[in-house]
Motif scaffolding. Structure first.
Motif, PDB file in Angstrom:
ATOM      1  N   ASP A 194       0.870  -1.187   0.016  1.00 50.60           N
ATOM      2  CA  ASP A 194       0.041   0.165  -0.027  1.00 50.60           C
ATOM      3  C   ASP A 194       0.745   1.122   0.124  1.00 50.60           C
ATOM      4  O   ASP A 194       1.966   1.143   0.568  1.00 50.60           O
ATOM      5  CB  ASP A 194      -0.916  -0.109   1.329  1.00 50.60           C
ATOM      6  CG  ASP A 194      -2.052  -1.050   1.150  1.00 50.60           C
ATOM      7  OD1 ASP A 194      -2.849  -0.859   0.282  1.00 50.60           O
ATOM      8  OD2 ASP A 194      -2.055  -1.648   2.174  1.00 50.60           O
ATOM      9  N   GLU A 195       0.355   2.204  -0.484  1.00 52.27           N
ATOM     10  CA  GLU A 195       0.757   3.535  -0.279  1.00 52.27           C
ATOM     11  C   GLU A 195       0.777   4.205   1.236  1.00 52.27           C
ATOM     12  O   GLU A 195      -0.270   5.096   1.051  1.00 52.27           O
ATOM     13  CB  GLU A 195       0.629   4.651  -1.737  1.00 52.27           C
ATOM     14  CG  GLU A 195       1.402   5.971  -1.768  1.00 52.27           C
ATOM     15  CD  GLU A 195       2.785   5.663  -1.725  1.00 52.27           C
ATOM     16  OE1 GLU A 195       3.712   5.924  -0.918  1.00 52.27           O
ATOM     17  OE2 GLU A 195       3.226   5.170  -3.066  1.00 52.27           O
ATOM     18  N   LEU A 196       1.060   3.751   2.061  1.00 50.75           N
ATOM     19  CA  LEU A 196       0.760   4.126   3.477  1.00 50.75           C
ATOM     20  C   LEU A 196       0.926   5.656   3.738  1.00 50.75           C
ATOM     21  O   LEU A 196       0.119   6.064   4.579  1.00 50.75           O
ATOM     22  CB  LEU A 196       1.787   3.377   4.548  1.00 50.75           C
ATOM     23  CG  LEU A 196       1.681   2.014   4.431  1.00 50.75           C
ATOM     24  CD1 LEU A 196       2.655   1.331   5.246  1.00 50.75           C
ATOM     25  CD2 LEU A 196       0.308   1.311   4.627  1.00 50.75           C
ATOM     26  N   SER A 197       1.786   6.335   2.942  1.00 48.21           N
ATOM     27  CA  SER A 197       1.954   7.696   3.367  1.00 48.21           C
ATOM     28  C   SER A 197       0.620   8.670   2.930  1.00 48.21           C
ATOM     29  O   SER A 197       0.469   9.766   3.432  1.00 48.21           O
ATOM     30  CB  SER A 197       2.961   8.246   2.461  1.00 48.21           C
ATOM     31  OG  SER A 197       2.969   8.279   0.997  1.00 48.21           O
ATOM     32  N   LEU A 198      -0.089   7.981   2.264  1.00 47.28           N
ATOM     33  CA  LEU A 198      -1.713   8.589   1.744  1.00 47.28           C
ATOM     34  C   LEU A 198      -2.675   8.289   2.661  1.00 47.28           C
ATOM     35  O   LEU A 198      -3.769   8.765   2.450  1.00 47.28           O
ATOM     36  CB  LEU A 198      -1.988   8.443   0.273  1.00 47.28           C
ATOM     37  CG  LEU A 198      -0.757   8.891  -0.961  1.00 47.28           C
ATOM     38  CD1 LEU A 198      -1.528   8.482  -2.245  1.00 47.28           C
ATOM     39  CD2 LEU A 198      -0.559  10.327  -0.718  1.00 47.28           C
ATOM     40  N   PHE A 199      -2.472   7.264   3.804  1.00 54.05           N
ATOM     41  CA  PHE A 199      -3.545   6.945   4.499  1.00 54.05           C
ATOM     42  C   PHE A 199      -3.875   8.030   5.553  1.00 54.05           C
ATOM     43  O   PHE A 199      -2.843   8.614   6.016  1.00 54.05           O
ATOM     44  CB  PHE A 199      -3.163   5.763   5.137  1.00 54.05           C
ATOM     45  CG  PHE A 199      -3.392   4.370   4.484  1.00 54.05           C
ATOM     46  CD1 PHE A 199      -3.418   4.663   2.754  1.00 54.05           C
ATOM     47  CD2 PHE A 199      -3.788   3.122   4.771  1.00 54.05           C
ATOM     48  CE1 PHE A 199      -3.670   3.232   2.032  1.00 54.05           C
ATOM     49  CE2 PHE A 199      -3.781   2.142   4.171  1.00 54.05           C
ATOM     50  CZ  PHE A 199      -3.754   2.071   2.684  1.00 54.05           C
ATOM     51  N   ARG A 200      -4.989   8.085   6.068  1.00 51.96           N
ATOM     52  CA  ARG A 200      -5.440   8.903   7.016  1.00 51.96           C
ATOM     53  C   ARG A 200      -4.486   8.661   8.226  1.00 51.96           C
ATOM     54  O   ARG A 200      -4.276   7.813   8.786  1.00 51.96           O
ATOM     55  CB  ARG A 200      -6.857   8.731   7.287  1.00 51.96           C
ATOM     56  CG  ARG A 200      -7.632   9.749   8.570  1.00 51.96           C
ATOM     57  CD  ARG A 200      -9.002   9.368   8.771  1.00 51.96           C
ATOM     58  NE  ARG A 200      -9.771   9.628   7.781  1.00 51.96           N
ATOM     59  CZ  ARG A 200     -11.090   9.364   7.708  1.00 51.96           C
ATOM     60  NH1 ARG A 200     -11.690   8.992   8.673  1.00 51.96           N
ATOM     61  NH2 ARG A 200     -11.900   9.618   6.598  1.00 51.96           N
ATOM     62  N   GLY A 201      -4.000   9.928   8.685  1.00 50.67           N
ATOM     63  CA  GLY A 201      -3.185   9.727   9.985  1.00 50.67           C
ATOM     64  C   GLY A 201      -1.907   9.387   9.873  1.00 50.67           C
ATOM     65  O   GLY A 201      -1.125   9.311  10.771  1.00 50.67           O
ATOM     66  N   ALA A 202      -1.468   9.525   8.407  1.00 56.80           N
ATOM     67  CA  ALA A 202       0.049   8.811   8.326  1.00 56.80           C
ATOM     68  C   ALA A 202       1.093   9.779   8.760  1.00 56.80           C
ATOM     69  O   ALA A 202       0.681  11.197   8.506  1.00 56.80           O
ATOM     70  CB  ALA A 202       0.185   8.442   6.894  1.00 56.80           C
ATOM     71  N   PRO A 203       2.119   9.709   9.448  1.00 56.80           N
ATOM     72  CA  PRO A 203       3.071  10.538   9.884  1.00 56.80           C
ATOM     73  C   PRO A 203       3.912  11.040   8.776  1.00 56.80           C
ATOM     74  O   PRO A 203       3.962  10.475   7.684  1.00 56.80           O
ATOM     75  CB  PRO A 203       3.932   9.582  10.960  1.00 56.80           C
ATOM     76  CG  PRO A 203       3.834   8.136  10.502  1.00 56.80           C
ATOM     77  CD  PRO A 203       2.527   8.037   9.905  1.00 56.80           C
ATOM     78  N   LYS A 204       4.033  12.271   8.884  1.00 57.42           N
ATOM     79  CA  LYS A 204       4.682  13.057   7.789  1.00 57.42           C
ATOM     80  C   LYS A 204       5.938  12.672   7.512  1.00 57.42           C
ATOM     81  O   LYS A 204       6.506  12.606   6.279  1.00 57.42           O
ATOM     82  CB  LYS A 204       4.791  14.472   8.200  1.00 57.42           C
ATOM     83  CG  LYS A 204       3.729  15.281   8.594  1.00 57.42           C
ATOM     84  CD  LYS A 204       3.952  16.689   8.917  1.00 57.42           C
ATOM     85  CE  LYS A 204       2.358  17.807   9.075  1.00 57.42           C
ATOM     86  NZ  LYS A 204       2.737  18.913   9.210  1.00 57.42           N
ATOM     87  N   GLN A 205       6.754  11.876   8.469  1.00 59.63           N
ATOM     88  CA  GLN A 205       8.110  11.321   8.076  1.00 59.63           C
ATOM     89  C   GLN A 205       8.270  10.169   7.414  1.00 59.63           C
ATOM     90  O   GLN A 205       9.387   9.799   7.138  1.00 59.63           O
ATOM     91  CB  GLN A 205       8.967  11.308   9.722  1.00 59.63           C
ATOM     92  CG  GLN A 205       8.361   9.984  10.223  1.00 59.63           C
ATOM     93  CD  GLN A 205       7.324  10.663  11.442  1.00 59.63           C
ATOM     94  OE1 GLN A 205       6.696  11.698  11.356  1.00 59.63           O
ATOM     95  NE2 GLN A 205       7.300   9.898  12.584  1.00 59.63           N
ATOM     96  N   LEU A 206       6.820   9.709   7.031  1.00 63.42           N
ATOM     97  CA  LEU A 206       6.925   8.236   6.486  1.00 63.42           C
ATOM     98  C   LEU A 206       7.561   8.448   5.054  1.00 63.42           C
ATOM     99  O   LEU A 206       8.378   7.459   4.514  1.00 63.42           O
ATOM    100  CB  LEU A 206       5.441   7.809   6.503  1.00 63.42           C
ATOM    101  CG  LEU A 206       5.134   6.503   6.130  1.00 63.42           C
ATOM    102  CD1 LEU A 206       5.824   5.569   7.167  1.00 63.42           C
ATOM    103  CD2 LEU A 206       3.675   6.111   6.113  1.00 63.42           C
ATOM    104  N   ILE A 207       7.335   9.290   4.261  1.00 61.09           N
ATOM    105  CA  ILE A 207       8.005   9.699   2.826  1.00 61.09           C
ATOM    106  C   ILE A 207       9.386   9.709   2.991  1.00 61.09           C
ATOM    107  O   ILE A 207      10.278   8.892   2.254  1.00 61.09           O
ATOM    108  CB  ILE A 207       7.518  10.992   2.363  1.00 61.09           C
ATOM    109  CG1 ILE A 207       6.059  11.020   2.043  1.00 61.09           C
ATOM    110  CG2 ILE A 207       8.295  11.164   1.090  1.00 61.09           C
ATOM    111  CD1 ILE A 207       5.402  12.089   1.513  1.00 61.09           C
ATOM    112  N   ASP A 208      10.273  10.413   3.860  1.00 57.69           N
ATOM    113  CA  ASP A 208      11.631  10.175   4.265  1.00 57.69           C
ATOM    114  C   ASP A 208      12.170   8.930   4.648  1.00 57.69           C
ATOM    115  O   ASP A 208      12.871   8.656   4.001  1.00 57.69           O
ATOM    116  CB  ASP A 208      11.898  11.275   5.180  1.00 57.69           C
ATOM    117  CG  ASP A 208      11.957  12.687   4.911  1.00 57.69           C
ATOM    118  OD1 ASP A 208      11.885  12.963   3.523  1.00 57.69           O
ATOM    119  OD2 ASP A 208      11.847  13.597   5.799  1.00 57.69           O
ATOM    120  N   GLN A 209      11.310   8.100   5.433  1.00 57.83           N
ATOM    121  CA  GLN A 209      11.528   6.943   6.033  1.00 57.83           C
ATOM    122  C   GLN A 209      11.604   5.883   4.582  1.00 57.83           C
ATOM    123  O   GLN A 209      12.374   5.051   4.622  1.00 57.83           O
ATOM    124  CB  GLN A 209      10.546   6.446   7.201  1.00 57.83           C
ATOM    125  CG  GLN A 209      10.712   7.367   8.205  1.00 57.83           C
ATOM    126  CD  GLN A 209       9.852   6.727   9.302  1.00 57.83           C
ATOM    127  OE1 GLN A 209       8.693   6.602   9.020  1.00 57.83           O
ATOM    128  NE2 GLN A 209      10.177   6.948  10.527  1.00 57.83           N
TER     129      GLN A 209
END
Length: 359
Positions: free
Chosen positions: A123-138
């Motif tokens: 899944d593209e978890l960074s687009l889910f509701r409540g996803a932490p902002k740092q997930l893209i960098d991670q």
């Protein structure tokens, strides 16, 4: 096999899986693949930590799902504490395979060594509701460290192949024997629900178009709309209520074929939003295995792969019309699709790719 909880006693693992989904939650891609990969490897599945006051001081207890699958929820307060916790307590600090389902675990790579790192992006978890902002960098960090990236659908493949040199598309598969079994008793909580039944099973969250479901149910009062599955990130108050919408709660993987067997039509009423932009629903093939007519909103991967055998809808009027006049000319196409896919085959192909990297 009965699941037992016991202290870790120095077991050696070939593979550690880091997963944002609980093993005993909805049975889906991680469980299907891990249970098959465990035929040849001993695997520790590490879940996200829950709320705890133990602050890393709790005992290292594992749940034995089988002799080769152990599940562990670390008694720490953040994902960043998992790496130091495991390094201190595992008998080994180096493993053949690190298998990631979420980039949020990437910091463990600072504390444990893996011969091969796999990112199975379902899944593209960074687009889910409540996803932490740092997930893209991670995720960028995980992509740099990964030796191979697997994706759960074509849209995800197109996205990740722009960011990594070794990406493979493995859409969700199906256990045909499990879902094609129609010789099952009608579940007790469905016995008083009048036919025809249009049913869905799976997580009920921000990916479901609840407004579409509500409007269609009002337009089709003689039809029962059955929703099977747990709520996630939404509340009971968010659910539309009419006399012909029934919420039956979460069911086990073993129970699902019995519910599916008594659907007259299976539905995928997904909203078209950020959270569904890259999804490739596992239930599509499971519905096919049970030979059910399928109604779906226009999810990108569904449209391009199955538009010739699934009724696609854009609004409540389309949905209502599809319910009234379901397409019955789908069996041959279902057969063609299903004979090309299985979780066994997918796991074997993934394992072959990993083996070549390990050599």
């Amino acid at each position: 096999m009965e699941i037992t909880v016991q202290p870790y006693s120095g077991e050696e693992y070939d593979m550690i899986v880091f997963c944002h989904l609980r093993w005993d939650f909805v049975y889906q891609r991680p469980q299907h693949l891990i249970s098959r990969l465990a035929k040849n490897r001993k695997i520790l599945v590490v879940e996200e930590p829950g709320q705890t006051k133990l602050n890393g001081k709790g005992s290292f207890e594992i749940r034995k799902i089988s002799s080769n699958i152990h599940v562990f929820q670390p008694p720490v307060n953040s994902i960043e504490e998992i790496g130091p916790y495991l390094r201190k307590r595992l008998s080994s600090k180096s493993f053949e395979i690190g298998w990631f389902y979420s980039p949020a675990f990437v910091s463990v790579l600072e504390h444990l060594d893996f011969d091969t790192v796999v990112y199975d992006c379902m899944d593209e978890l960074s687009l889910f509701r409540g996803a932490p902002k740092q997930l893209i960098d991670q995720e960028n960090q995980l992509l740099q460290a990964a030796d191979a990236v697997f994706t759960g659908g074509k849209s995800l493949y197109e996205s990740k192949s722009q960011k990594h040199h070794n990406v493979f598309c493995f859409p969700s598969s199906v256990d045909l024997d499990h879902f094609s079994n129609t010789d099952v008793e009608k579940p007790e909580d469905m016995r008083n629900i009048p036919s025809p039944i249009v049913g869905y099973y799976g997580v009920i969250d921000e990916r479901i178009d609840l407004d579409l479901l509500h409007k269609t149910a009002i337009m089709s009062p003689e039809v029962s709309f059955v929703m099977v599955g747990p709520l996630c990130k939404i509340s009971e108050a968010d659910l539309p209520r009419t006399n012909n919408i029934f919420y039956l709660g979460m069911k086990s993987y073993e129970e699902l074929p019995a519910y599916l067997s008594y659907f007259d039509i299976a539905m995928m009423p997904f909203a078209l939003n950020d959270a569904t932009k890259f999804i490739s629903p596992t239930k599509t093939l499971e519905y096919m295995a049970a030979s059910k007519p399928i109604i779906s909103t226009k999810i990108k991967d569904v449209v391009r792969d199955y538009s010739d055998c699934i009724m696609l809808v854009e609004n409540a009027e389309d949905f209502h019309h599809a319910v009234q006049s379901p397409d019955s000319q789908f069996q041959k196409r279902y057969h063609e699709i299903l004979e090309k896919t299985s979780w066994d085959t997918t796991a074997e192909k993934m394992s072959s790719i990993v083996e070549k990297i390990l050599i």
